[in-house]
Design a protein around this motif. Sequence first.
Motif, PDB file in Angstrom:
ATOM      1  N   VAL A 208       0.865  -1.190   0.000  1.00 40.92           N
ATOM      2  CA  VAL A 208       0.000   0.000   0.000  1.00 40.92           C
ATOM      3  C   VAL A 208       0.896   1.233   0.000  1.00 40.92           C
ATOM      4  N   ASP A 209       0.708   2.085  -0.988  1.00 40.33           N
ATOM      5  CA  ASP A 209       1.470   3.333  -1.072  1.00 40.33           C
ATOM      6  C   ASP A 209       0.477   4.491  -1.124  1.00 40.33           C
ATOM      7  N   PHE A 210       0.462   5.316  -0.062  1.00 42.94           N
ATOM      8  CA  PHE A 210      -0.452   6.457  -0.010  1.00 42.94           C
ATOM      9  C   PHE A 210       0.058   7.643  -0.825  1.00 42.94           C
ATOM     10  N   GLY A 211       1.280   7.537  -1.307  1.00 40.85           N
ATOM     11  CA  GLY A 211       1.838   8.659  -2.056  1.00 40.85           C
ATOM     12  C   GLY A 211       2.316   9.760  -1.132  1.00 40.85           C
ATOM     13  N   SER A 212       2.328  10.986  -1.653  1.00 42.15           N
ATOM     14  CA  SER A 212       2.814  12.146  -0.890  1.00 42.15           C
ATOM     15  C   SER A 212       1.717  13.186  -0.797  1.00 42.15           C
ATOM     16  N   ALA A 213       1.732  13.928   0.298  1.00 43.81           N
ATOM     17  CA  ALA A 213       0.778  15.021   0.478  1.00 43.81           C
ATOM     18  C   ALA A 213       1.392  16.051   1.419  1.00 43.81           C
ATOM     19  N   PRO A 214       1.012  17.336   1.278  1.00 44.22           N
ATOM     20  CA  PRO A 214       1.589  18.380   2.129  1.00 44.22           C
ATOM     21  C   PRO A 214       1.022  18.378   3.541  1.00 44.22           C
ATOM     22  N   ILE A 215      -0.235  17.885   3.702  1.00 41.96           N
ATOM     23  CA  ILE A 215      -0.870  17.845   5.016  1.00 41.96           C
ATOM     24  C   ILE A 215      -1.584  16.501   5.160  1.00 41.96           C
ATOM     25  N   VAL A 216      -1.851  16.094   6.396  1.00 40.45           N
ATOM     26  CA  VAL A 216      -2.453  14.796   6.660  1.00 40.45           C
ATOM     27  C   VAL A 216      -3.812  14.662   5.998  1.00 40.45           C
ATOM     28  N   SER A 217      -4.621  15.700   6.031  1.00 43.33           N
ATOM     29  CA  SER A 217      -5.990  15.623   5.512  1.00 43.33           C
ATOM     30  C   SER A 217      -6.042  15.476   3.999  1.00 43.33           C
ATOM     31  N   ALA A 218      -4.907  15.620   3.324  1.00 39.45           N
ATOM     32  CA  ALA A 218      -4.896  15.537   1.859  1.00 39.45           C
ATOM     33  C   ALA A 218      -4.681  14.111   1.345  1.00 39.45           C
ATOM     34  N   PHE A 219      -4.402  13.175   2.217  1.00 40.07           N
ATOM     35  CA  PHE A 219      -4.197  11.794   1.770  1.00 40.07           C
ATOM     36  C   PHE A 219      -5.538  11.141   1.427  1.00 40.07           C
ATOM     37  N   ASN A 220      -5.578  10.437   0.318  1.00 34.50           N
ATOM     38  CA  ASN A 220      -6.782   9.724  -0.099  1.00 34.50           C
ATOM     39  C   ASN A 220      -6.704   8.256   0.317  1.00 34.50           C
ATOM     40  N   PRO A 221      -7.857   7.624   0.551  1.00 36.58           N
ATOM     41  CA  PRO A 221      -7.865   6.185   0.846  1.00 36.58           C
ATOM     42  C   PRO A 221      -7.288   5.393  -0.328  1.00 36.58           C
ATOM     43  N   VAL A 222      -6.733   4.236  -0.029  1.00 33.16           N
ATOM     44  CA  VAL A 222      -6.177   3.342  -1.049  1.00 33.16           C
ATOM     45  C   VAL A 222      -6.878   1.990  -0.947  1.00 33.16           C
ATOM     46  N   THR A 223      -7.307   1.450  -2.087  1.00 33.37           N
ATOM     47  CA  THR A 223      -7.955   0.139  -2.127  1.00 33.37           C
ATOM     48  C   THR A 223      -7.007  -0.888  -2.740  1.00 33.37           C
ATOM     49  N   ARG A 224      -6.873  -2.030  -2.075  1.00 32.75           N
ATOM     50  CA  ARG A 224      -6.036  -3.114  -2.561  1.00 32.75           C
ATOM     51  C   ARG A 224      -6.774  -4.448  -2.411  1.00 32.75           C
ATOM     52  N   THR A 225      -6.264  -5.490  -3.095  1.00 28.98           N
ATOM     53  CA  THR A 225      -6.860  -6.821  -3.023  1.00 28.98           C
ATOM     54  C   THR A 225      -5.780  -7.850  -2.716  1.00 28.98           C
ATOM     55  N   ILE A 226      -6.057  -8.682  -1.722  1.00 26.73           N
ATOM     56  CA  ILE A 226      -5.175  -9.791  -1.365  1.00 26.73           C
ATOM     57  C   ILE A 226      -5.722 -11.058  -2.029  1.00 26.73           C
ATOM     58  N   GLN A 227      -4.840 -11.811  -2.696  1.00 24.70           N
ATOM     59  CA  GLN A 227      -5.212 -13.068  -3.330  1.00 24.70           C
ATOM     60  C   GLN A 227      -4.638 -14.226  -2.496  1.00 24.70           C
ATOM     61  N   ILE A 228      -5.519 -15.169  -2.135  1.00 21.12           N
ATOM     62  CA  ILE A 228      -5.096 -16.303  -1.312  1.00 21.12           C
ATOM     63  C   ILE A 228      -5.657 -17.600  -1.903  1.00 21.12           C
ATOM     64  N   ARG A 229      -4.802 -18.610  -2.033  1.00 19.84           N
ATOM     65  CA  ARG A 229      -5.285 -19.957  -2.357  1.00 19.84           C
ATOM     66  C   ARG A 229      -4.610 -20.947  -1.421  1.00 19.84           C
ATOM     67  N   CYS A 230      -5.424 -21.906  -0.961  1.00 17.47           N
ATOM     68  CA  CYS A 230      -4.947 -22.835   0.060  1.00 17.47           C
ATOM     69  C   CYS A 230      -5.189 -24.281  -0.363  1.00 17.47           C
ATOM     70  N   SER A 231      -4.714 -25.198   0.459  1.00 17.83           N
ATOM     71  CA  SER A 231      -4.849 -26.625   0.178  1.00 17.83           C
ATOM     72  C   SER A 231      -6.302 -26.990  -0.087  1.00 17.83           C
ATOM     73  N   ALA A 232      -6.503 -28.004  -0.902  1.00 15.35           N
ATOM     74  CA  ALA A 232      -7.848 -28.419  -1.303  1.00 15.35           C
ATOM     75  C   ALA A 232      -8.700 -28.790  -0.102  1.00 15.35           C
ATOM     76  N   GLY A 233      -9.974 -28.382  -0.168  1.00 13.05           N
ATOM     77  CA  GLY A 233     -10.937 -28.772   0.859  1.00 13.05           C
ATOM     78  C   GLY A 233     -10.799 -28.056   2.174  1.00 13.05           C
ATOM     79  N   SER A 234     -10.016 -26.998   2.233  1.00 11.41           N
ATOM     80  CA  SER A 234      -9.730 -26.347   3.513  1.00 11.41           C
ATOM     81  C   SER A 234     -10.304 -24.942   3.571  1.00 11.41           C
ATOM     82  N   ALA A 235     -11.412 -24.779   4.313  1.00 15.53           N
ATOM     83  CA  ALA A 235     -11.922 -23.439   4.594  1.00 15.53           C
ATOM     84  C   ALA A 235     -10.992 -22.779   5.603  1.00 15.53           C
ATOM     85  N   TYR A 236     -10.970 -21.477   5.628  1.00 15.61           N
ATOM     86  CA  TYR A 236     -10.031 -20.770   6.489  1.00 15.61           C
ATOM     87  C   TYR A 236     -10.543 -19.368   6.802  1.00 15.61           C
TER      88      TYR A 236
END
Length: 330
Positions: A208-236
């Motif tokens: 996650v990279d928020f970038g640069s801003a001159p003041i705290v209130s100028a930062f925008n939210p950042v959306t990301r996606t985590i990809q996960i795959r696990c062993s067969a038949g295993s809920a988690y």
Amino acid sequence: MSMIKRLCCFAIPACAAITAIPAQACTVGATTTNLGSRSSYTIAASSLTGSGAAGLSCDVVLAALTTHYVGLNITASSFQLTGPGNSSISFSVSSTSGGVALGVGTFYNLSSLSLVSLFSGVNSSIPLYFRTTPTAGLRAGLYKGSLNLRWYYSVCSLGVALCLDYSNSPGFIRPGPFASLNWGSGTAVTVNIELTVENDCIINAPSVDFGSAPIVSAFNPVTRTIQIRCSAGSAYSVGLNNGGNPDNGVRRMKSGNNFLRYEIYKSASSADRWGDQGSARRSSSQADANAGTYDSLTSQSFTYRAEIETSQTAVPVGTYEDTITIDVAF
């Protein structure tokens, strides 16, 4: 009249013969080879090798002028390790490390090998060498297989230069002036093989990279996606810890001795904080993509939103960083 008494003495001979009692040099018994525990993805990517006792152990006497006989026949095997959900892993077996795979129904005469190398396993046993075939899509759990073997042998159990007695399998007849070599009926033994497949996951988590801003209130939210795959038949479930600089449960990035508060939420629009305890975790059954698909090949997607708290007081100029640990619980 005087009496003459004659004292008669009889010598009673005492004899004792000490004879050598030959030891039964060979024993045959069921064995189990455990190939250990490995990640399902490790087993999918490469062959696993291991070795174990083949069920025949011989405390042999290396009589210099004696011929020893050892033969092997695999009478039955599927060459499969079977586990949960009837998942299976193919394997091969050989009598030497990296050697040619042995098959069912073929007689293997091992007599040409030196006894020192032949009985090189634990407790003077003959080892067998196993190799699995890379197999994807495995469920976690214990996988089992077996080999039914029949051993034929005649090895010296008493002697130095010449052998005075032999340990033989049933029906074995050594060749001589009045007899031909007969391997007999041999002795049956079962070799069991086990392998534990462990749950594992492959995680792709972009930074996650928020970038640069001159003041705290100028930062925008950042959306990301985590990809996960696990062993067969295993809920988690998936948890995100509080990073390396938390303050009363609030995540913070750090620059020198200064801190910048931020948070991570469960979706692009949710106000629910993503944490690592209880209901703060995320279930694989509620993933944003491919929820409930557990074939070890398909990734589940978990989208989140990271925000810098815009209401916090101004912080000094700097590059602020933190590291979040992702954990998967089955």
